[in-house]
Scaffold this motif. Structure first.
Motif, PDB file in Angstrom:
ATOM      1  N   ILE A 241      -5.478   6.043 -46.789  1.00  0.00           N
ATOM      2  CA  ILE A 241      -3.993   6.716 -47.584  1.00  0.00           C
ATOM      3  C   ILE A 241      -4.057   6.446 -48.725  1.00  0.00           C
ATOM      4  O   ILE A 241      -3.283   6.341 -49.618  1.00  0.00           O
ATOM      5  N   GLY A 242      -4.698   5.014 -49.446  1.00  0.00           N
ATOM      6  CA  GLY A 242      -5.486   5.513 -50.971  1.00  0.00           C
ATOM      7  C   GLY A 242      -4.427   3.668 -51.334  1.00  0.00           C
ATOM      8  O   GLY A 242      -3.356   3.542 -50.669  1.00  0.00           O
ATOM      9  N   VAL A 251      -3.728  -6.157 -54.917  1.00  0.00           N
ATOM     10  CA  VAL A 251      -4.446  -6.805 -54.585  1.00  0.00           C
ATOM     11  C   VAL A 251      -5.525  -7.575 -53.883  1.00  0.00           C
ATOM     12  O   VAL A 251      -5.441  -7.788 -52.617  1.00  0.00           O
ATOM     13  N   LYS A 257       0.690  -7.373 -50.304  1.00  0.00           N
ATOM     14  CA  LYS A 257      -0.125  -6.932 -49.404  1.00  0.00           C
ATOM     15  C   LYS A 257       0.551  -5.777 -49.896  1.00  0.00           C
ATOM     16  O   LYS A 257       1.971  -6.221 -50.460  1.00  0.00           O
ATOM     17  N   GLY A 268      -1.840  -8.265 -40.884  1.00  0.00           N
ATOM     18  CA  GLY A 268      -3.084  -8.906 -41.506  1.00  0.00           C
ATOM     19  C   GLY A 268      -2.010  -9.862 -42.884  1.00  0.00           C
ATOM     20  O   GLY A 268      -0.968  -9.694 -42.910  1.00  0.00           O
ATOM     21  N   GLY A 270      -2.609 -10.901 -45.690  1.00  0.00           N
ATOM     22  CA  GLY A 270      -3.259 -10.214 -47.291  1.00  0.00           C
ATOM     23  C   GLY A 270      -4.129 -11.152 -48.203  1.00  0.00           C
ATOM     24  O   GLY A 270      -3.923 -11.742 -48.854  1.00  0.00           O
ATOM     25  N   GLY A 272      -7.799 -11.106 -47.231  1.00  0.00           N
ATOM     26  CA  GLY A 272      -9.222 -10.285 -46.817  1.00  0.00           C
ATOM     27  C   GLY A 272      -9.652 -10.044 -48.481  1.00  0.00           C
ATOM     28  O   GLY A 272     -10.742 -10.306 -48.472  1.00  0.00           O
ATOM     29  N   SER A 297      -9.669   5.372 -50.907  1.00  0.00           N
ATOM     30  CA  SER A 297     -10.164   3.957 -51.638  1.00  0.00           C
ATOM     31  C   SER A 297     -11.552   4.158 -51.430  1.00  0.00           C
ATOM     32  O   SER A 297     -12.516   4.505 -50.899  1.00  0.00           O
TER      33      SER A 297
HETATM   34  P1  ADP Z   1      -4.759  -8.041 -44.978  1.00  0.00           P
HETATM   35  O1  ADP Z   1      -5.636  -8.781 -44.302  1.00  0.00           O
HETATM   36  O2  ADP Z   1      -3.543  -7.020 -45.560  1.00  0.00           O
HETATM   37  O3  ADP Z   1      -5.584  -6.207 -44.929  1.00  0.00           O
HETATM   38  P2  ADP Z   1      -6.501  -7.680 -47.482  1.00  0.00           P
HETATM   39  O4  ADP Z   1      -6.403  -8.521 -48.907  1.00  0.00           O
HETATM   40  O5  ADP Z   1      -7.091  -7.148 -47.181  1.00  0.00           O
HETATM   41  O6  ADP Z   1      -5.300  -8.040 -46.864  1.00  0.00           O
HETATM   42  O7  ADP Z   1      -5.437  -6.108 -47.947  1.00  0.00           O
HETATM   43  C1  ADP Z   1      -4.687  -6.299 -49.798  1.00  0.00           C
HETATM   44  C2  ADP Z   1      -4.016  -5.342 -49.300  1.00  0.00           C
HETATM   45  O8  ADP Z   1      -3.969  -4.053 -50.112  1.00  0.00           O
HETATM   46  C3  ADP Z   1      -3.438  -4.662 -47.775  1.00  0.00           C
HETATM   47  O9  ADP Z   1      -2.008  -5.078 -47.498  1.00  0.00           O
HETATM   48  C4  ADP Z   1      -3.293  -3.018 -47.720  1.00  0.00           C
HETATM   49  O10 ADP Z   1      -1.856  -2.805 -48.695  1.00  0.00           O
HETATM   50  C5  ADP Z   1      -4.017  -2.701 -49.277  1.00  0.00           C
HETATM   51  N1  ADP Z   1      -5.395  -2.307 -48.625  1.00  0.00           N
HETATM   52  C6  ADP Z   1      -6.924  -3.140 -48.997  1.00  0.00           C
HETATM   53  N2  ADP Z   1      -7.958  -2.143 -48.268  1.00  0.00           N
HETATM   54  C7  ADP Z   1      -6.759  -1.408 -48.044  1.00  0.00           C
HETATM   55  C8  ADP Z   1      -7.794   0.434 -47.831  1.00  0.00           C
HETATM   56  N3  ADP Z   1      -9.695   0.569 -48.048  1.00  0.00           N
HETATM   57  N4  ADP Z   1      -6.727   1.341 -48.225  1.00  0.00           N
HETATM   58  C9  ADP Z   1      -5.801   1.071 -47.903  1.00  0.00           C
HETATM   59  N5  ADP Z   1      -5.504   0.302 -48.407  1.00  0.00           N
HETATM   60  C10 ADP Z   1      -5.977  -0.952 -48.468  1.00  0.00           C
END
Ligand code: ADP
Length: 445
Positions: A241-242, A251, A257, A268, A270, A272, A297
């Motif tokens: 989805i980007g 992020v 998130k 999730g 937010g 990671g 991405s």
């Molecule tokens: P989460 O546990 O919500 O995945 P992260 O810190 O890993 O927490 O990611 C934060 C936010 O970044 C996510 O909620 C998502 O909106 C966005 N995100 C992370 N990785 C991607 C990806 N590969 N493609 C699209 N959106 C992403």
């Protein structure tokens, strides 16, 4: 220590100081310009205006600067407060969902009337919910370790390619079915043996791969690394989805998130990416992303490249990899000089001690006088043949592993060799790998 006065004191002090200096010096300046009382009165008026203008401008500048600081801090506090509230709502949801599964399916499993298929289904869902809960707990523990500065890096020597293959194998089964999955390794063989913290590198990649798989329905996910200057640059690419531009920096913030206000489509906390960011910086690198909404991405992170190749000699490395014992001595008997040289070259390069002889009699004598780990005997030698030599050797040292080697690769030779007292058989021509593999079968652990 520098004395830090509060803003209101500082501004009043500066105002008083400027006023004081102005009164002290401006009249003297005017007296130098003119002594005419009429002109002096005019100049006094201009001087007053000038003073008001300058102090007004200065006051505006300082107050504005201070207010910008206050407003940014207020904005940050509000954002942090909003994220915390969201986090609390989110965490309660994120914990309750798997807990619900765990409690629910445990209850269902208590029912004695369910069939095996249903039981297997419930157990599978129970285990999925437990994994989900465990990953939330792990995320929270990681972030608190990072926050308290207790997260440590443990560097050791490991093969980067082995880690990549490992990750590929463990991730492949969970990748969505319409998604192509691939891995790219940028270094070969010994060059990919590096010193770093493999556990943390794996954790970052694992996190990024989980995200890639979470935010894609069909398309492609690829991950890998390449050497870039003095660094190794890892990437995890997806065609999902980007992320829109305004969210790309955010992020990496804790609890952020990209869809916090909309309908919450993805699970999730937010956390990671903020963990990945902290780990990348602990590993001596950085993390960033390139993304286009709707197209996908690419997440990148770097670590310094510390190859083991510089630290140890090639010989020591290959010995270590194949686990060759330090005190291994091989006796090679062959009447053909090029064959003897070929085998010696291979074994020398592996750091294995080699004794070479060109006939069967010398082979027997050498066994008598030396402590040999493995014997490699050519079957067709002038004088005492390999068959005769092994019979004599077996009377002196019955337990030394012996390998027969010959250019006449007939199955009869093999059987004859084994019944004459050899343990194994190598048909010429053999490769370096075949030779080493056969010898290592008989190493003592
Ligand atoms: P989460 O546990 O919500 O995945 P992260 O810190 O890993 O927490 O990611 C934060 C936010 O970044 C996510 O909620 C998502 O909106 C966005 N995100 C992370 N990785 C991607 C990806 N590969 N493609 C699209 N959106 C992403």
């Amino acid at each position: 220590m520098r004395l830090k006065l509060k803003f209101e004191f500082r501004i009043t002090l500066i105002y008083l100081l400027i006023g004081f200096l102005w009164i002290l010096f401006s009249d003297r300046l005017l007296e130098l310009v003119t002594s005419n009382p009429v002109n002096l009165t005019h100049l006094q008026t201009y001087k007053g205006w000038f003073y008001v203008l300058i102090t007004g401008l200065l006051l505006y500048y300082f107050i504005k600067r201070h207010l910008i600081k206050l407003r940014t801090a207020e904005q940050k506090a509000k954002e942090s407060d909003r994220l915390k509230t969201l986090f609390i709502q989110n965490i309660s949801h994120e914990i309750r969902t798997p807990m619900n599964g765990i409690i629910g399916f445990s209850e269902l499993l208590k029912n004695p009337d369910i069939d095996d298929e249903q039981r297997a289904k419930y157990i599978n869902l129970l285990s999925k919910s437990s994994d989900q809960l465990l990953s939330i707990v792990n995320g929270l523990l990681d972030i608190s370790l990072i926050e308290s500065g207790s997260q440590k890096i443990n560097s050791r020597e490991f093969s980067l390619n082995a880690i990549m293959d490992d990750l590929y194998e463990t991730t492949r089964p969970v990748i969505k079915k319409d998604v192509l999955f691939s891995v790219k390794k940028g270094l070969h063989g010994a060059d990919s043996v590096i010193i770093a913290d493999d556990v943390r590198i794996k954790q970052i990649l694992d996190n990024l791969l989980n995200n890639a798989n979470k935010y894609i329905e069909k398309g492609e996910i690829a991950f890998g690394y390449k050497l870039k200057g003095a660094d190794i640059e890892f990437f995890v690419k997806d065609t999902g989805i980007g992320i829109d531009r305004k969210n790309q920096e955010k992020v990496f913030d804790r609890f952020y998130k990209a869809d916090p206000e909309g309908n919450r489509l993805f699970e999730g906390l937010g956390l990671g990416l903020s963990i990945c960011k902290a780990l990348a910086s602990l590993l001596g690198g950085r993390i960033w992303l390139e993304s286009e909404p709707g197209k996908g991405s690419v997440f990148y992170f770097t670590i310094p490249y510390v190859p083991v190749i510089k630290k140890y000699s090639r010989k020591a490395r290959s010995r270590q990899k194949e686990n060759i014992p330090d005190d291994m001595t091989i006796l090679v008997a062959d009447d053909d000089e090029p064959s003897l040289k070929y085998i010696k070259e291979i074994l020398d390069n592996k750091g294995i001690h080699v004794i070479t002889v060109s006939n069967g009699l010398d082979a027997v004598k050498t066994c008598r006088k030396n402590k040999i780990s493995v014997i490699l005997l050519d079957l067709k030698m002038p004088g005492l043949s390999g068959f005769d030599a092994i019979k004599q050797i077996r009377t002196i040292c019955p337990d030394i592993p012996a390998i027969a080697q010959t250019a006449y690769a007939m199955s009869m030779d093999r059987e004859e060799a084994i019944s004459a007292g050899f343990d194994d058989y190598l048909a010429k021509p053999f490769t370096k790998e075949q030779l080493i593999e056969t010898i290592l079968k008989y190493k003592k652990n």
